[in-house]
Write an enzyme that holds these catalytic residues in place. Structure first.
Site, PDB file in Angstrom:
ATOM      1  CB  ALA A 126      -0.961   0.404   1.471  1.00  0.00           C
ATOM      2  CG  ASP A 282      -8.510   4.972   9.660  1.00  0.00           C
ATOM      3  OD1 ASP A 282      -9.454   4.802   9.327  1.00  0.00           O
ATOM      4  OD2 ASP A 282      -7.232   5.377   8.977  1.00  0.00           O
TER       5      ASP A 282
END
Length: 556
Positions: A126, A282
């Site tokens: 990522a 998150d």
């Protein structure tokens, strides 16, 4: 100021003009960076205001994307249309060149990746604005992930944060509403949060806290941190392998019990919020995985929320009021959570909350999910100009996102059912002898502090009067903090009375015969003691202090 600072301000001004937000230039003190002609520029097919804001933040880069993501959680500040649009912001970017990443690893860990790891994949798993993640294998065969902060990310973020803090200060001077919204405070909170995300040592500490909190829970997997391979710029963690928690087709193909997964996730969130006071900040689906054995693996601890005992208690009362559909309790709980600000019309807010709850009158509580209830309440909060703390706003957003995941996993599962036992346990523990003793201790310390302050304050007051300098310029709003403090002391006296009566009753209970018959009379005495204390508490609530508060709040 540096030329880089001025160039960045000019860039911000140009982007605002391009997306037809030139009216903000004067508020932010950027009007001299864009010409009148540019400010009056209009485009043929203008997007909506929320879409314009999202596009502008995307164009301005990492810091502003993060800002938009934070704002998307502030239902008390922004209308729903802005929340929905800003929630689309994705923190994804073009990967950094492999050479730059390997150089960063070499600098931080003392050697090139090929010497430190048995294997280091040059292709990132990522790539985000602050860091990117690479898969690797330790010398003993353990699979890990290595997150590396992008070169130049700190300098870029710090420049933007300096500008944002200055823009907030200018706006506070030029815009009368800025003080109500506390733009300076919002900017400072955001800066502190983003700086924490830049520091991977902080993320490592966060991960270790979660690992300790869930060490005895075999249903939750928190990745291990490798401290010897972790610095402020590089973090190495155990790799979590599993299925993304919202990949329903893959979960079904693996034979996973989705309602059981929903219950597991809900109890995990409840444990974080209502027991540990430290929760994942998150919780998007990409950070939750279902492992082959059914464990829930959680990753990415850069953003973490914390609540103390006092806030957790007030939150429990808010959720209890929502679950019981009690407008009086809900009004009281909501006012206890707000930040100091403009006066509130209590009666009108109670009426709005009552109307909200009446929509569900006669229905089962299952008809009002926690997330939807919080969203509706926050709409009322915004309408009545209440401002809540950033930590609390994050918590509400997290609960909403968690419930969204639960809805996808098992549409018939109800988040509130999972929260209820934790709320009830917390409320019960707040009346335990240890909790009552702790409150009594705090009460004694505050009385001592107030008593210690009084002589000096009275002496200064008498000196002022004696010098003929005494004038009164007093608004009722200025009395609110003082009266609030006195009222809290009064309430603690009442709690102390309750504790004393309960302890007295229990002492008598223990002193009597231990046979089954011998328990009856002492138990009656303990019960009378508690009832008497509750009566005393009601007397305190109706005291002159409470009457004074009522007078201060009354419009007349």
């Amino acid at each position: 100021m540096t030329s880089a600072y001025h160039r960045r301000q000019r860039r911000i001004a140009e982007v605002l003009v391009r997306y037809e937000m030139g009216h903000l230039l004067e508020v932010l003190g950027l009007e001299h960076f864009a010409s009148l002609e540019r400010r009056l520029l209009r485009r043929g097919s203008a997007p909506t205001r929320p879409e314009s804001l999202r596009r502008a933040l995307e164009e301005l880069g990492p810091t502003f994307i993060k800002l938009g993501q934070v704002l998307s959680t502030r239902a008390d500040l922004l209308p729903p249309s802005f929340e929905v649009e800003l929630a689309k912001l994705q923190d994804e970017t073009i990967p950094v060149a492999t050479d730059a990443i390997e150089e960063a690893v070499s600098t931080e860990l003392g050697g090139p990746p090929r010497e430190i790891f048995a294997n280091f994949d040059p292709e990132p798993v990522a790539a985000a604005s602050i860091g990117q993640v690479h898969a690797a294998t330790l010398r003993d065969g353990t699979e890990v992930v290595v997150k590396v902060r992008r070169p130049g990310a700190t300098e870029e973020v710090e420049l933007d944060l300096e500008i944002l803090l200055n823009l907030a200060a200018r706006a506070t001077q030029r815009w009368k509403e800025a003080e109500r919204y506390d733009l300076n405070g919002l900017a400072r909170d955001f800066a502190n949060q983003l700086r924490a995300e830049l520091d991977y040592l902080q993320e490592a500490r966060n991960a270790q806290v979660f690992a300790a909190n869930f060490a005895s829970d075999p249903r939750v997997h928190i990745p291990s941190v490798y401290p010897e391979l972790t610095t402020s710029r590089v973090i190495t963690l155990e790799r979590i392998r599993g299925t993304k928690i919202t990949d329903l087709a893959a979960l079904d193909a693996a034979g996973m019990d989705r309602p059981a997964l929903a219950e597991r996730l809900a109890s995990t969130v409840a444990q974080m919020v209502l027991v540990d006071g430290v929760y994942h900040g998150d919780p998007h689906p990409g950070n939750f995985f279902v492992e082959p054995d059914g464990r829930i693996g959680i990753v990415d601890f850069g953003r973490v929320g914390r609540i103390d005992d006092d806030l957790r208690s007030r939150l429990s009362k808010l959720l209890t009021a929502l679950i019981r559909k009690d407008p009086d309790r809900l009004t009281t709980a909501l006012l206890a959570l707000r930040e100091p600000g403009a006066p509130i019309e209590h009666a009108r807010m109670r009426q709005d909350l009552s109307e909200l709850l009446s929509q569900y009158s006669g229905r089962a509580i299952h008809d009002m999910p926690i997330g939807a209830g919080i969203t509706e309440v926050l709409n009322i909060v915004r309408r009545h100009n209440l401002i809540i703390s950033g930590d609390l706003a994050l918590l509400f957003a997290v609960l909403f996102m968690d419930e969204s995941i639960l809805d996808q996993l098992a549409p018939d599962f109800r988040f509130d059912d999972a929260l209820k036992p934790y709320i009830e346990r917390h409320l019960a523990s707040s009346l335990s002898p240890a909790a009552l003793a702790h409150r009594a201790e705090r009460f004694g310390m505050e009385v001592a502090e107030l008593t210690g302050e009084l002589p000096g304050q009275l002496h200064r007051l008498l000196e002022t009067i004696g010098n003929g300098q005494f004038e009164v310029h007093l608004r009722t709003s200025e009395l609110q903090p003082l009266v609030g403090r006195i009222e809290r002391l009064a309430n603690r006296v009442a709690i102390s009375i309750l504790a004393a009566a309960a302890i007295d009753g229990l002492s008598e209970l223990a002193a009597h015969d231990h046979s089954a018959r011998g328990w009856r009379r002492p138990a009656l005495a303990a019960g009378i003691g508690v009832v008497t204390s509750l009566t005393a508490y009601e007397g305190w609530r109706r005291s002159p202090i409470a009457a004074l508060r009522h007078r201060l709040r009354s419009p007349s």
